[in-house]
Design a protein around this motif. Structure first.
Motif, mmCIF file in Angstrom:
data_model
loop_
_atom_site.group_PDB
_atom_site.id
_atom_site.type_symbol
_atom_site.label_atom_id
_atom_site.label_comp_id
_atom_site.label_asym_id
_atom_site.label_seq_id
_atom_site.Cartn_x
_atom_site.Cartn_y
_atom_site.Cartn_z
ATOM 1 N N VAL A 90 52.103 54.260 15.572
ATOM 2 C CA VAL A 90 52.849 54.360 14.581
ATOM 3 C C VAL A 90 54.035 55.137 14.867
ATOM 4 O O VAL A 90 54.064 55.949 15.759
ATOM 5 C CB VAL A 90 52.004 55.156 13.188
ATOM 6 N N ASN A 105 51.343 61.001 6.576
ATOM 7 C CA ASN A 105 51.500 59.981 5.554
ATOM 8 C C ASN A 105 51.658 58.647 6.623
ATOM 9 O O ASN A 105 51.220 57.485 6.031
ATOM 10 C CB ASN A 105 52.946 60.013 5.042
ATOM 11 N N ALA A 106 51.967 58.596 7.950
ATOM 12 C CA ALA A 106 52.024 57.532 8.558
ATOM 13 C C ALA A 106 50.381 56.987 8.924
ATOM 14 O O ALA A 106 50.120 55.977 9.201
ATOM 15 C CB ALA A 106 52.688 57.922 10.029
ATOM 16 N N TYR A 108 47.876 57.424 6.793
ATOM 17 C CA TYR A 108 47.367 56.744 5.910
ATOM 18 C C TYR A 108 47.867 55.440 5.788
ATOM 19 O O TYR A 108 47.395 54.453 5.263
ATOM 20 C CB TYR A 108 47.291 57.496 4.696
ATOM 21 N N GLU A 109 49.110 55.344 6.061
ATOM 22 C CA GLU A 109 49.868 54.060 5.828
ATOM 23 C C GLU A 109 49.215 52.992 6.790
ATOM 24 O O GLU A 109 48.875 51.770 6.450
ATOM 25 C CB GLU A 109 51.218 53.783 6.027
ATOM 26 N N PHE A 112 45.777 52.087 5.229
ATOM 27 C CA PHE A 112 45.971 50.873 4.272
ATOM 28 C C PHE A 112 46.177 49.559 4.895
ATOM 29 O O PHE A 112 45.767 48.438 4.262
ATOM 30 C CB PHE A 112 46.726 51.426 3.227
ATOM 31 N N ALA A 113 46.954 49.484 5.945
ATOM 32 C CA ALA A 113 47.462 48.361 6.346
ATOM 33 C C ALA A 113 46.451 47.600 7.098
ATOM 34 O O ALA A 113 46.457 46.508 7.488
ATOM 35 C CB ALA A 113 49.079 48.600 7.252
ATOM 36 N N GLN A 157 44.421 51.328 -3.136
ATOM 37 C CA GLN A 157 44.981 50.356 -2.345
ATOM 38 C C GLN A 157 43.860 49.434 -1.740
ATOM 39 O O GLN A 157 44.206 48.786 -0.624
ATOM 40 C CB GLN A 157 46.088 51.066 -1.096
#
Length: 440
Positions: A90, A105-106, A108-109, A112-113, A157
């Motif tokens: 990331v 934040n990166a 958790y993104e 989710f992805a 999500q």
């Protein structure tokens, strides 16, 4: 060996396993540090005995030289215990949130992805982490939600996040890890006391423990109490919102004004949660509540990152932030699926005389510009502007209306949610079966 702590940690993983539906995979967030390496190692045995699928995910932030060493260690561990590993690289944007917040934040993104919907992610945070989170929230002046710290379970999500070891201290984890001769990586930044969490961990909490040996346990317990109180408030607010919300999912301003200021804050925050919107920061929220006393005809819009609130005709609307619309106009035969800048149109249009035939002249599809006129069956020529006023369509939705034009005549108008508002006399609109709604 340390059988009792080991049994405790494995028992908590078995409890967490029972919360994951059969047929779905369990993932472990693997950083390469002690906590996550231990969790993955014990989870491998727990899942094997229960015949459940286990995977690991490692997020490489690329923020330090040691990042490659951490990734290599995670690969070695997963190969040794035969657990499939997904590595996600990331880019961390440090503007605004600070390095710790941006990395989180990166991370958790990436979770989710990567994780398929329905799967569960286990996180290895423990009691000491919870105590630090509580103190950080208190030092930021957070309310009860912030003081509640990290939840044991969070469904978001499409996936489930579980923290099975929140009740266990790091000392317990370290004891078990050493008894198993487990290898892990030490993050060189963990000693950097310029980072807020590290300063608490190495400077503040040791001083607290010197006077109050059970400091972490007490702080984590306070976070648990705050979490329970927050859950109860949310349940009460949900019940009250049912009496205040209209068909448009907006709040009646007069009713909201009659509540106390703390109750107003709770109701607005709860409605944001219900609509999966970020809650407004304290100053933005106070500014919004001040606007409840604005004149009825005032055009009020209060914005914060990811969301906005609008007041119109004595109702409060909460919504995702609206991006400016690009200039857009296309020709259309009325039949082929049509994309708009905010999603698929979701409709076909034809004449009643030839329902299966495309129009002889292409139609023009664009945003509402103003001045459109539509001929309605039994009502004659009507200004679209007047129809919008009669239907009490909010002004920001009128601007995002899609109109289908044949020369100067309007054949139909579709709102941002994909709903057909009006169709002209002599034409028929048929909803498509796929991609039928516009993105709000």
């Amino acid at each position: 060996m340390a059988p009792q702590p080991l049994n405790t940690l494995e028992g908590l993983l078995n409890d967490a396993l029972a919360e994951t539906p059969s047929g779905r995979s369990i993932w472990v967030a693997l950083s390469g540090g002690l906590d996550s390496c231990l969790m993955l190692t014990l989870a491998a045995g727990v899942c094997e005995r229960a015949d459940r699928r286990l995977r690991a995910i490692h997020v490489n932030h690329g923020l330090q030289v040691a990042a490659s060493r951490f990734e290599a260690h995670c690969r070695t561990l997963c190969e040794r215990i035969n657990v499939p590993l997904s590595v996600v690289e990331v880019a961390v944007d440090t503007h605004g949130d600070g390095i710790e917040g941006a990395a989180r934040n990166a991370r958790y993104e990436a979770f989710f992805a990567t994780l398929p919907a329905g799967d569960t992610l286990w996180l290895a945070q423990h009691q000491n982490d919870q105590a630090e989170t509580f103190l950080l929230a208190a030092l930021r002046g957070s309310g009860i939600r912030g003081l509640a710290g990290m939840p044991y379970r969070r469904d978001t999500q499409g996936i489930t996040l579980l923290r099975p070891w929140l009740t266990q201290g790091r000392e317990t984890l370290e004891t078990v890890a050493r008894s198993l001769a487990l290898a892990w990586c030490e993050d060189p930044t963990n000693r950097d006391v310029e980072l807020d969490r590290n300063r608490l961990r190495h400077r503040v909490l040791p001083a607290l423990r010197e006077r109050w040996p059970a400091a972490e346990t007490a702080l984590a317990s306070s976070a648990q109490h705050a979490s329970e109180a927050d859950t109860l408030l949310y349940e009460y607010a949900q019940q009250e919102l049912q009496t205040l919300l209209g068909d448009s999912h907006s709040l009646m301003i007069n009713a909201l004004r009659s509540r106390s200021r703390p109750r107003q804050r709770l109701l607005v925050r709860t409605l944001c949660q219900q609509q999966s919107l970020p809650t407004p920061p304290q100053k933005r929220l106070e500014s919004l509540l001040d606007q409840l006393h604005a004149k009825p005809d005032a055009a009020v819009c209060v914005e914060w990152p990811g969301a906005q609130a609008r007041l119109w005709r004595q109702r409060l609307y909460l919504m995702a932030a609206l991006e400016p619309l690009p200039a857009w106009e296309v020709s259309w035969d009325g039949q082929a699926p049509l994309e708009t800048p905010i999603g698929p149109l979701g409709w076909q249009v034809s004449t009643l005389k030839a329902p299966s035939q495309p129009f002889s002249q292409p139609l023009r599809v664009t945003w509402r510009q103003g001045g459109e006129v539509i001929r309605l069956a039994g009502r004659g020529r009507r200004d679209v502007k007047r129809l919008l006023q009669e239907a009490e369509v909010p002004p920001w939705e009128r601007e995002r209306l899609v109109v289908i034009m044949q020369e100067s005549a309007c054949l139909g108008a579709i709102d941002p949610a994909g709903k057909l508002l009006w169709q002209a006399e002599g034409v028929a609109f048929t909803r498509l079966t796929l991609s039928t709604e516009l993105k709000a």
